[in-house]
Design an enzyme around this catalytic site. Sequence first.
Site, PDB file in Angstrom:
ATOM      1  N   LYS A  47      47.809  33.824 -13.686  1.00  0.00           N
ATOM      2  CA  LYS A  47      46.763  33.684 -12.682  1.00  0.00           C
ATOM      3  C   LYS A  47      46.038  35.006 -12.415  1.00  0.00           C
ATOM      4  O   LYS A  47      44.824  35.026 -12.212  1.00  0.00           O
ATOM      5  CB  LYS A  47      47.338  33.118 -11.390  1.00  0.00           C
ATOM      6  CG  LYS A  47      47.896  31.705 -11.528  1.00  0.00           C
ATOM      7  CD  LYS A  47      48.251  31.080 -10.195  1.00  0.00           C
ATOM      8  CE  LYS A  47      47.015  30.714  -9.415  1.00  0.00           C
ATOM      9  NZ  LYS A  47      46.203  29.661 -10.042  1.00  0.00           N
ATOM     10  N   ALA A  49      45.678  37.661 -14.577  1.00  0.00           N
ATOM     11  CA  ALA A  49      44.840  37.986 -15.725  1.00  0.00           C
ATOM     12  C   ALA A  49      43.664  37.025 -15.837  1.00  0.00           C
ATOM     13  O   ALA A  49      42.549  37.426 -16.174  1.00  0.00           O
ATOM     14  CB  ALA A  49      45.675  37.952 -17.000  1.00  0.00           C
ATOM     15  N   ASN A  50      43.906  35.753 -15.556  1.00  0.00           N
ATOM     16  CA  ASN A  50      42.814  34.780 -15.607  1.00  0.00           C
ATOM     17  C   ASN A  50      41.684  35.175 -14.659  1.00  0.00           C
ATOM     18  O   ASN A  50      40.498  35.149 -15.019  1.00  0.00           O
ATOM     19  CB  ASN A  50      43.317  33.388 -15.225  1.00  0.00           C
ATOM     20  CG  ASN A  50      44.170  32.743 -16.293  1.00  0.00           C
ATOM     21  OD1 ASN A  50      44.265  33.237 -17.420  1.00  0.00           O
ATOM     22  ND2 ASN A  50      44.792  31.632 -15.945  1.00  0.00           N
ATOM     23  N   ASN A 191      44.603  24.644  -2.532  1.00  0.00           N
ATOM     24  CA  ASN A 191      44.262  23.250  -2.776  1.00  0.00           C
ATOM     25  C   ASN A 191      44.947  22.398  -1.708  1.00  0.00           C
ATOM     26  O   ASN A 191      45.630  22.922  -0.812  1.00  0.00           O
ATOM     27  CB  ASN A 191      44.639  22.818  -4.197  1.00  0.00           C
ATOM     28  CG  ASN A 191      46.141  22.878  -4.486  1.00  0.00           C
ATOM     29  OD1 ASN A 191      46.973  22.783  -3.579  1.00  0.00           O
ATOM     30  ND2 ASN A 191      46.483  23.034  -5.755  1.00  0.00           N
ATOM     31  N   THR A 224      40.177  23.805  -1.897  1.00  0.00           N
ATOM     32  CA  THR A 224      39.580  23.291  -3.122  1.00  0.00           C
ATOM     33  C   THR A 224      39.979  21.834  -3.322  1.00  0.00           C
ATOM     34  O   THR A 224      41.118  21.439  -3.070  1.00  0.00           O
ATOM     35  CB  THR A 224      40.003  24.123  -4.337  1.00  0.00           C
ATOM     36  OG1 THR A 224      41.425  24.058  -4.489  1.00  0.00           O
ATOM     37  CG2 THR A 224      39.586  25.578  -4.154  1.00  0.00           C
ATOM     38  N   ASP A 250      40.066  20.153 -20.157  1.00  0.00           N
ATOM     39  CA  ASP A 250      41.322  20.858 -19.863  1.00  0.00           C
ATOM     40  C   ASP A 250      41.127  21.604 -18.548  1.00  0.00           C
ATOM     41  O   ASP A 250      40.252  22.462 -18.445  1.00  0.00           O
ATOM     42  CB  ASP A 250      41.638  21.833 -20.998  1.00  0.00           C
ATOM     43  CG  ASP A 250      42.933  22.613 -20.799  1.00  0.00           C
ATOM     44  OD1 ASP A 250      43.603  22.404 -19.762  1.00  0.00           O
ATOM     45  OD2 ASP A 250      43.264  23.438 -21.670  1.00  0.00           O
ATOM     46  N   GLY A 255      40.970  26.667 -11.492  1.00  0.00           N
ATOM     47  CA  GLY A 255      41.062  27.221 -10.144  1.00  0.00           C
ATOM     48  C   GLY A 255      40.950  28.735 -10.133  1.00  0.00           C
ATOM     49  O   GLY A 255      40.386  29.324  -9.203  1.00  0.00           O
ATOM     50  N   ASP A 256      41.467  29.377 -11.177  1.00  0.00           N
ATOM     51  CA  ASP A 256      41.354  30.831 -11.274  1.00  0.00           C
ATOM     52  C   ASP A 256      39.906  31.245 -11.520  1.00  0.00           C
ATOM     53  O   ASP A 256      39.446  32.265 -10.993  1.00  0.00           O
ATOM     54  CB  ASP A 256      42.246  31.355 -12.396  1.00  0.00           C
ATOM     55  CG  ASP A 256      43.714  31.063 -12.154  1.00  0.00           C
ATOM     56  OD1 ASP A 256      44.125  31.039 -10.981  1.00  0.00           O
ATOM     57  OD2 ASP A 256      44.447  30.853 -13.135  1.00  0.00           O
ATOM     58  N   ALA A 286      34.541  25.799 -16.455  1.00  0.00           N
ATOM     59  CA  ALA A 286      35.834  26.088 -17.081  1.00  0.00           C
ATOM     60  C   ALA A 286      36.557  24.837 -17.555  1.00  0.00           C
ATOM     61  O   ALA A 286      37.347  24.906 -18.500  1.00  0.00           O
ATOM     62  CB  ALA A 286      36.716  26.869 -16.118  1.00  0.00           C
TER      63      ALA A 286
END
Length: 308
Positions: A47, A49-50, A191, A224, A250, A255-256, A286
């Site tokens: 999360k 790094a994303n 969320n 979210t 996908d 979310g990231d 995304a």
Amino acid sequence: MNEERSRSWEVVVVGSVNADLVVGVERRPAPGETVLGSDLATLPGGKGANQAVAAARLGGRVGIVGRIGDDGHGELLRGALAADGVDLAHLTVTEGAPSGVALITIGPDGDNSIIVSPGANARLAPEDIAAAGDMIGRASVVSFQLEVPLPAVEAAARAAAEAGARVVLNLSPPAPVPDELLGRCDPLVVNEHEAAYLLGGARESAAETAAALVRSGARSVVVTLGAEGVVVADGEGTAAVPSPKAEAVDTTGAGDAFTAALCLRLARGDSLRDAARYATRAGAAAVRKKGAQSSYPTPDELPDPPDR
């Protein structure tokens, strides 16, 4: 030096760096059952790094504070972050520890199930935060998640707040949050499941959920709702922000992408509502491609905003 120049990084992410091991399945196995899946894909993720990659790909000046292992996965992860221009001065290699790994299964509807083995991420400590004090202190927004130990998150949030940076916490995976940390969140990003965990039960609507979280101590809140968009709440009340329509291929890491775009626009001075409107476009983009970081858009790849 003026304030604009002193903020060398628009977004600094303190968080996890994982290798995503991804398999597609027609259906998820029941307990004790074996099913066949697709070829295994090994992709950069985590999360933290994303969010760093997503913000950098949108044009942000981004740094990361985290840990990787001294293994092949660590080399992959470092290379992926460097390729998108993320500042790696405080990405530490942990000797004798594996890099974090996420085991991800993706169903035919694009939804995913994830198990995370933290590896080196679990070694991130307040001492790492102290070493990264200059980077954190010169950021406009500092973003956190909970795939790294809470003491490190608390230390970094405290350092960010003392330096005048805006603190954004994505409560994923959900865990108890000390009042001091909650009170620094501007916003808290959750969320519906994470919000229900924090509140001890679901509320009748997302607007009620967001308002309840503000009353519980967060400075502002973003709830979210996937394809339905988000609800934001702050001192001005609550507002619904719709998301552009997107056919989900996908949902891993979407979310990231949302949180990263939100942080970047807040760093550039947008209101919470305007930043959320921009961020829903990044989240929608995304889900249209496979993978997490491989799906993150550049600014010219964002879908048009929905009609208000």
